[in-house]
Design a protein around this motif. Structure first.
Motif, short mmCIF file in Angstrom:
data_model
loop_
_atom_site.label_atom_id
_atom_site.label_comp_id
_atom_site.label_asym_id
_atom_site.label_seq_id
_atom_site.Cartn_x
_atom_site.Cartn_y
_atom_site.Cartn_z
N ILE A 175 0.85 -1.33 0.08
CA ILE A 175 -0.11 0.02 0.00
C ILE A 175 0.89 1.37 -0.06
CG2 ILE A 175 -1.56 1.33 1.40
CD1 ILE A 175 -2.72 -1.33 2.26
N ALA A 176 1.97 1.14 0.94
CA ALA A 176 2.82 2.36 0.72
C ALA A 176 3.64 2.57 -0.26
CB ALA A 176 3.76 2.29 2.40
N GLY A 177 4.15 1.55 -0.83
CA GLY A 177 5.00 1.57 -1.84
C GLY A 177 4.39 1.68 -3.29
N VAL A 178 3.24 1.36 -3.34
CA VAL A 178 2.64 1.06 -4.89
C VAL A 178 1.27 1.94 -4.70
CG1 VAL A 178 1.53 -0.43 -6.57
CG2 VAL A 178 3.60 -1.09 -5.10
N LEU A 179 0.37 1.67 -3.84
CA LEU A 179 -1.05 2.34 -3.93
C LEU A 179 -1.06 3.60 -3.66
CD1 LEU A 179 -3.82 1.77 -4.49
CD2 LEU A 179 -4.33 1.31 -2.12
N ALA A 180 -0.13 4.22 -2.67
CA ALA A 180 -0.01 5.53 -2.10
C ALA A 180 0.37 6.23 -3.30
CB ALA A 180 0.46 5.53 -0.84
N PRO A 181 1.79 6.08 -3.74
CA PRO A 181 2.30 6.80 -5.06
C PRO A 181 1.22 6.79 -6.12
CG PRO A 181 3.90 5.26 -4.03
CD PRO A 181 2.29 4.81 -3.47
N TYR A 182 0.55 5.78 -6.46
CA TYR A 182 -0.38 5.90 -7.48
C TYR A 182 -1.63 6.94 -7.13
CZ TYR A 182 -4.37 5.03 -10.68
OH TYR A 182 -5.44 5.18 -11.36
N LEU A 183 -2.00 7.22 -6.04
CA LEU A 183 -2.97 8.31 -5.67
C LEU A 183 -2.23 9.60 -5.75
CD1 LEU A 183 -4.51 6.58 -2.53
CD2 LEU A 183 -5.59 6.75 -4.92
N LEU A 220 16.78 2.71 -6.72
CA LEU A 220 16.18 3.96 -6.75
C LEU A 220 15.40 4.29 -7.92
CD1 LEU A 220 19.44 5.66 -5.74
CD2 LEU A 220 17.67 5.20 -4.50
N THR A 221 14.99 3.21 -8.80
CA THR A 221 14.50 3.21 -10.24
C THR A 221 12.89 4.07 -9.85
OG1 THR A 221 13.64 1.01 -9.86
CG2 THR A 221 15.53 1.52 -11.26
N MET A 222 12.37 3.81 -8.80
CA MET A 222 11.05 4.08 -8.62
C MET A 222 10.91 5.77 -8.78
SD MET A 222 7.80 3.31 -8.54
CE MET A 222 7.34 1.95 -7.65
N TYR A 223 11.98 6.45 -8.52
CA TYR A 223 12.03 7.97 -8.46
C TYR A 223 11.99 8.32 -9.87
CZ TYR A 223 13.05 8.55 -3.48
OH TYR A 223 12.73 8.34 -1.99
N THR A 224 12.82 7.65 -10.54
CA THR A 224 12.89 7.94 -12.07
C THR A 224 11.62 7.75 -12.59
OG1 THR A 224 15.48 7.86 -12.15
CG2 THR A 224 14.24 7.39 -14.28
N PHE A 225 11.18 6.56 -12.44
CA PHE A 225 9.81 6.09 -13.01
C PHE A 225 8.69 6.93 -12.78
CE2 PHE A 225 5.94 4.03 -13.24
CZ PHE A 225 5.94 3.38 -14.46
N LEU A 226 8.56 7.43 -11.64
CA LEU A 226 7.31 8.16 -11.29
C LEU A 226 7.72 9.80 -11.74
CD1 LEU A 226 6.41 6.90 -7.71
CD2 LEU A 226 5.04 6.68 -9.95
N LEU A 227 8.92 10.31 -11.45
CA LEU A 227 9.09 11.75 -11.74
C LEU A 227 9.29 12.04 -13.07
CD1 LEU A 227 11.25 12.37 -8.69
CD2 LEU A 227 8.91 13.16 -8.83
N HIS A 228 10.00 11.03 -14.06
CA HIS A 228 10.39 11.56 -15.48
C HIS A 228 9.05 11.80 -16.25
CE1 HIS A 228 9.10 7.46 -16.90
NE2 HIS A 228 9.27 8.08 -18.01
N GLY A 229 7.93 11.16 -16.07
CA GLY A 229 6.81 11.65 -16.90
C GLY A 229 6.45 13.02 -16.64
#
Length: 349
Positions: free
Chosen positions: A85-93, A272-281
Motif C-alpha cells: 500500500i505504501a510503496g505502490v497504491l499511495a504513490p499511485y494516488l 532508486l528506479t521508482m524515483y525516475t519512473f514516477l518523476l520523469h513523466g
C-alpha cells in the motif's frame, strides 16, 4: 557460484543484494525514459520508430518479469500488505493528483480519474493487482501456461479502459513467469548460444521493425487493446499476438543474457528506479507541452541523439540525492501512522 569479487554487496539491512538485478533495473529504467523521449522525436524517421517499436516489445516485459521474480515470497502478510500500500497504491494516488495538476498547464484543465490511470501510472495499478494474485499463482497447476493463455486470449476481447485492464491481462504472463524463474535460469542465459544467438535474432528483429513499423498499429506494442479495437479479425489478432509474444521472449532473454553480472557503479541505482519512473513523466509531459519538439531540428537524426542523451541525463538526475531528498515524501510516503503495530515474533526472555 559467483566468484568472491562478484559476491552481492550487503544492503543497508545486512541482506546481500544481487548486482545482476540492480544493473538490470537501472538499465531498464533508463530505457523507459528513452522510450518516452523518443516518442517526441520519431515522427517519420523509420530508424527511430523501429528502435522505439523494438524497445517497447521488451523493456516493460523485462521490468515486469523482475517484479514477478521479487514477488515469490509475497503471501499477503500484514507487513507485506503495508509495504504494498505504501510503496505502490499511495504513490499511485499521489502522482495521479500531481499529473492531474500538471494537466492544468499542459491541457488547460485539472483532470483526475483514478479509474483511468494517466500515462505511465497504469504500471502501479497493474503491479498492485499482480502482486495481490501472487499467492494464487503458487497454488495453480501450470501457472505460466495458464497466465499465457489468459494473456493471449485477451486479444480477442474489447478490453475495458478502466484501470488499463488490457495491460493487466496481456502483461500477466511475464509477471507469472518471473515468479517461477530461478537465479540459475538467468545464469544459463550467459551461455554463448543464448548470448550470441539472441543478439543475432535481436538485430534481425530490429531491422524488421525499422522496415515494417508503419504497417503495425502502435497499440500492439503497448499491450493495451484487443483485436476488435484495432480493427483486426480474431484469427489475425491471435496470430499476430503470438508472433509479438515470441519476439518479446527473444528480446527479453537477449537483454538478460547481456546484463552485467557483477558489481558496477550503476548497481547502486538499482533500488532508486521508482524515483525516475514516477518523476520523469512530469518532465516528459512538461517538455512536450513547451513546444520544444515542434522545432524542426529536433525531428532529425541529430535531434534524436540529443534527445537520447538528454533522457539518460534526466534518468540519472532524478535518482540524485537532492531530488530524492525533496521528493521522498511523494515517492516513498511514510504511512506507519495508518497501520496498527504488529506484535513482535521474537520470544521474550
Amino acid at each position: 557460484m559467483p566468484s568472491a569479487r562478484h559476491q552481492p554487496a550487503p544492503s543497508a539491512g545486512g541482506k546481500p543484494k544481487d548486482p545482476y538485478f540492480s544493473n538490470a533495473k537501472f538499465i531498464l529504467i533508463v530505457l523507459v525514459v528513452c522510450g518516452h523521449a523518443w516518442a517526441l522525436v520519431m515522427g517519420d524517421n523509420d530508424i527511430v520508430r523501429g528502435l522505439y517499436y523494438t524497445l517497447y516489445d521488451f523493456h516493460m516485459p523485462a521490468f515486469i518479469l523482475i517484479c514477478g521474480y521479487f514477488s515469490k515470497s509475497f503471501t499477503a502478510r500484514p507487513d507485506q500488505m503495508q509495504r504494498l500500500i505504501a510503496g505502490v497504491l499511495a504513490p499511485y494516488l499521489i502522482f495521479s493528483i500531481l499529473y492531474g495538476t500538471q494537466r492544468i498547464w499542459t491541457g488547460g484543465e485539472f483532470k483526475l480519474s483514478l479509474f483511468h490511470p494517466y500515462y505511465l501510472l497504469w504500471f502501479l495499478v497493474a503491479l498492485f493487482v499482480w502482486r495481490l494474485t501472487a499467492p494464487l499463482w503458487r497454488r495453480i497447476k501450470y501457472p505460466v501456461a495458464v497466465a499465457t493463455i489468459i494473456g493471449v486470449a485477451a486479444i480477442v476481447l474489447n478490453l475495458p479502459t478502466e484501470f488499463d485492464f488490457g495491460r493487466i491481462l496481456q502483461f500477466l504472463p511475464f509477471f507469472v513467469a518471473g515468479m517461477f524463474l530461478t537465479r540459475e535460469h538467468f545464469t544459463m542465459l550467459k551461455r554463448p548460444v543464448f548470448r550470441y544467438g539472441g543478439l543475432v535474432l535481436t538485430i534481425g528483429l530490429t531491422v524488421a521493425a525499422i522496415m515494417f513499423n508503419r504497417s503495425l498499429n502502435r497499440n500492439w506494442i503497448y499491450f493495451n487493446e484487443g483485436a476488435p479495437q484495432m480493427d483486426v479479425g480474431i484469427a489475425m489478432g491471435l496470430g499476430l499476438k503470438l508472433v509479438l509474444l515470441a519476439t518479446s521472449v527473444i528480446l527479453v532473454a537477449t537483454f538478460f543474457a547481456w546484463v552485467p553480472d557483477r558489481q558496477l557503479p550503476i548497481s547502486r541505482f538499482g533500488d532508486l528506479t521508482m524515483y525516475t519512473f514516477l518523476l520523469h513523466g512530469l518532465v516528459i509531459k512538461g517538455v512536450e507541452a513547451s513546444g520544444l519538439y515542434d522545432w524542426p531540428p529536433t525531428q532529425t537524426a541529430l535531434g534524436a541523439v540529443a534527445t537520447t542523451v538528454g533522457a539518460i541525463t534526466v534518468a540519472l538526475l532524478l535518482m540524485s540525492p537532492p531530488v530524492r531528498w525533496v521528493t521522498r515524501p511523494l515517492v516513498e510516503p511514510r504511512l506507519d501512522w495508518m497501520f496498527t503495530k504488529q506484535p513482535s515474533t521474537t520470544t521474550a526472555r
